[in-house]
Design an enzyme around this catalytic site. Structure first.
Site, short mmCIF file in Angstrom:
data_model
loop_
_atom_site.label_atom_id
_atom_site.label_comp_id
_atom_site.label_asym_id
_atom_site.label_seq_id
_atom_site.Cartn_x
_atom_site.Cartn_y
_atom_site.Cartn_z
CE LYS A 1 5.06 60.87 43.89
NZ LYS A 1 3.76 60.23 43.58
CG ASN A 2 2.01 61.60 46.71
OD1 ASN A 2 2.28 61.62 45.51
ND2 ASN A 2 2.31 60.60 47.49
CB CYS B 1 0.82 51.33 38.72
SG CYS B 1 0.77 51.44 40.48
NE ARG C 1 -2.34 52.84 43.45
CZ ARG C 1 -1.36 53.71 43.22
NH1 ARG C 1 -0.27 53.29 42.60
NH2 ARG C 1 -1.47 54.97 43.55
CG ASP D 1 3.77 56.47 49.55
OD1 ASP D 1 3.20 57.55 49.33
OD2 ASP D 1 3.37 55.38 49.11
NE ARG E 1 5.83 57.81 38.66
CZ ARG E 1 5.25 57.00 39.55
NH1 ARG E 1 5.66 55.76 39.68
NH2 ARG E 1 4.26 57.42 40.31
C1 EPZ Z 1 -2.01 57.99 47.19
O1 EPZ Z 1 -2.36 57.01 46.22
C2 EPZ Z 1 -0.56 58.33 46.91
N1 EPZ Z 1 -0.43 58.88 45.56
C3 EPZ Z 1 0.30 57.05 47.04
O2 EPZ Z 1 1.66 57.45 46.85
C4 EPZ Z 1 0.14 56.50 48.45
O3 EPZ Z 1 0.86 55.29 48.54
C5 EPZ Z 1 -1.35 56.25 48.74
O4 EPZ Z 1 -2.11 57.46 48.52
C6 EPZ Z 1 -1.59 55.78 50.16
O5 EPZ Z 1 -1.11 56.75 51.06
C7 EPZ Z 1 -0.75 60.17 45.36
O6 EPZ Z 1 -1.20 60.87 46.25
C8 EPZ Z 1 -0.53 60.71 43.98
P1 EPZ Z 1 -5.37 55.22 48.09
P2 EPZ Z 1 -3.91 56.57 46.08
O7 EPZ Z 1 -6.55 55.50 47.24
O8 EPZ Z 1 -4.79 57.73 46.26
C9 EPZ Z 1 -7.51 51.03 47.70
C10 EPZ Z 1 3.83 57.35 45.93
O9 EPZ Z 1 4.72 56.50 46.01
N2 EPZ Z 1 -8.49 51.73 46.84
O10 EPZ Z 1 -5.30 55.84 49.45
O11 EPZ Z 1 -4.04 55.77 44.83
C11 EPZ Z 1 -6.19 50.85 46.99
O12 EPZ Z 1 -6.23 49.68 46.20
C12 EPZ Z 1 2.39 56.92 45.73
O13 EPZ Z 1 4.01 58.60 46.03
C13 EPZ Z 1 -9.64 51.05 46.45
O14 EPZ Z 1 -9.84 49.88 46.79
O15 EPZ Z 1 -4.04 55.59 47.32
C14 EPZ Z 1 -5.22 50.73 48.11
O16 EPZ Z 1 -5.26 49.41 48.60
C15 EPZ Z 1 2.25 55.41 45.58
N3 EPZ Z 1 -10.54 51.70 45.66
C16 EPZ Z 1 -5.81 51.64 49.20
O17 EPZ Z 1 -7.17 51.86 48.83
C17 EPZ Z 1 -10.34 53.01 45.25
O18 EPZ Z 1 -11.23 53.56 44.55
C18 EPZ Z 1 -5.09 52.97 49.36
O19 EPZ Z 1 -5.20 53.64 48.16
C19 EPZ Z 1 -9.18 53.66 45.67
C20 EPZ Z 1 -8.27 53.01 46.46
#
Ligand code: EPZ
Length: 418
Positions: free
Chosen positions: A22-23, A116, A121, A305, A397
């Site tokens: 998915k990701n 969410c 996020r 995850d 989802r």
């Molecule tokens: C991706 O989300 C995945 N989603 C998530 O999977 C996964 O949990 C996550 O990466 C971490 O591996 C998809 O790929 C569609 P991040 P993403 O940006 O990109 C902070 C699932 O269950 N952050 O790596 O949103 C954020 O708050 C989903 O399949 C900022 O502070 O994750 C978090 O604490 C859930 N500012 C951390 O970074 C930003 O601009 C990790 O987030 C972006 C993120």
């Protein structure tokens, strides 16, 4: 709203082939607007997040042919740079469209993707990266307006190795003028897959999988016929379910190195695990010992995850486990539901202390997010007696044919429409 009725206690046996991740499919679908030639993405899973992302593409003018196991995308008629607000609400990952729509139209408009079920996020790392590429960003009335006459390559250092920010910057830099270097980039396998997909379209990207990615902007990208990597989180979910219930399964389509941190913990729990190419065979007697500590980390650390599903396994291990969730603020909403099944789990802020109990008992429980919902299914498979897992919109989802695959492994599970 559907529910699962599950009679727990069965061991799980057999083979299960993973869907495309998915990701990785989500950013690949977003990337398909970067060319006006045909893009085919194979073994695409039938899950709501992917259907919503395809819907966004058709709303910006792309033609989508959705076949049983692939999607054929023709973006030659894509006209709109506005990503529909109602779909952004449905799908946070629509934020990946920013980078590709900007590259295509030199402007993009998206409603602010709120928080969410698992946390705030924020997208500051995405927006700061785009600004470094020359994008002007105006945030007004809940919308983000991006304009970039020209996208110019730059050096970008991410404060945190954010997966989404890394992907969005790549999508905005792939046809920018000059070289872009992303430092402290996310190293997840999904980033490597995005690099391979774009390079197959004629991009010049190297370094994905490491913390420095170099993108040399190119003039144009051509169509591609591509099969994404297997879903490592889906594989991890079935492996954890079997470890917890007992039995022996083989997952196919996910190389072990993509979930090495989880396999390491499952071996410590007492599971026997053999691997061969992209096959993982796990044997478990269902009576596991606990590990002391699990901390979620960016790849290659223990994946956030997998945190909820693994916490469920800990509930019936002999001993106590401390879990620390370092990535998201509210990723323990499933814990209260596990307590209804007899789990001994104490949550304080980012930490959860889990004392193993003899057994879980069946109960009616409600999912509140994707991976938390999968964790409740794992708990119900292990529990003594019948459970009912409500609000399957969350697991739908991210897990294609969840009940079908579990049934084939010997689980007593059925979906009821209510
Ligand atoms: C991706 O989300 C995945 N989603 C998530 O999977 C996964 O949990 C996550 O990466 C971490 O591996 C998809 O790929 C569609 P991040 P993403 O940006 O990109 C902070 C699932 O269950 N952050 O790596 O949103 C954020 O708050 C989903 O399949 C900022 O502070 O994750 C978090 O604490 C859930 N500012 C951390 O970074 C930003 O601009 C990790 O987030 C972006 C993120």
């Amino acid at each position: 709203m559907d529910k699962f009725i599950i009679d727990g206690g069965n061991r799980l046996y057999g083979e299960v082939k993973m869907q495309s991740a998915k990701n990785t499919v989500l950013p690949l679908v977003a990337a398909s607007v970067l060319t006006d030639e045909q893009v085919t993405i194979r073994s695409i899973p039938c899950i709501n997040d992917v259907e919503n992302m395809l819907r966004i593409l058709s709303e910006v003018g792309c033609k989508i042919q959705r076949k049983t196991d692939c999607a054929v995308i023709d973006s030659s008629n894509a006209v709109s740079h506005e990503i529909p607000a109602r779909l952004t609400k449905e799908l946070r990952s629509s934020v990946f469209m920013l980078g590709s729509v900007l590259t295509r139209f030199h402007q993009a408009k998206i409603s602010y993707p709120g928080g969410c079920d698992i946390g705030l996020r924020p997208i500051d790392l995405h927006l700061n990266g785009l600004k470094r590429l020359g994008v002007e960003i105006i945030e007004k009335d809940g919308y983000i307006h991006c304009v970039a006459e020209k996208l110019i390559g730059a050096e970008i250092l991410l404060d945190f190795p954010s997966v989404g920010a890394t992907e969005n910057i790549i999508l905005a830099a792939v046809k920018a003028q000059g070289i872009t270097v992303i430092r402290n980039a996310a190293k997840e396998p999904e980033i490597v897959d995005l690099q391979n997909f774009l390079n197959a379209m004629g991009a010049k990207i190297k370094g994905a999988g490491g913390s420095t990615i170099v993108i040399e902007g190119v003039k144009r990208l051509h169509g591609v016929d591509y099969t994404p990597i297997g879903d490592r989180i889906e594989a991890g979910t079935y492996l954890i379910a079997t470890a917890s219930c007992g039995g022996e399964i083989q997952t196919e389509g996910v190389p072990p190195e993509n979930i090495a941190a989880l396999l390491h913990k499952l071996r410590e729990n007492g599971c026997k695990i053999h691997t061969k190419n992209d096959k993982i065979i796990l044997q478990s007697n269902g009576n596991l010992k606990s590990v002391d500590l699990v901390e979620t980390m960016p790849f290659p650390g223990f994946p956030t995850d997998m945190q909820a599903q693994y916490a469920t396994l800990c509930c019936t291990c002999k001993g106590t486990t401390l879990i620390v969730e370092n990535l998201f603020e509210t990723r323990y909403r499933y814990a209260a539901e596990l307590k209804r099944m007899g789990a001994d789990i104490t949550v304080r802020d980012r930490a959860a202390l889990i004392r193993g109990v003899e057994k879980l008992h069946g109960a009616q429980v409600t999912a509140s997010d994707l991976r938390g919902g999968a964790a409740l299914v794992v708990a119900a498979l292990k529990a003594e007696g019948q459970s009912c897992v409500l609000d399957l919109s969350h697991v739908d989802r991210g897990y294609a044919d969840f009940e079908g695959k579990l049934k084939k492994l010997g689980a007593k599970i059925r979906r009821v429409r209510i």
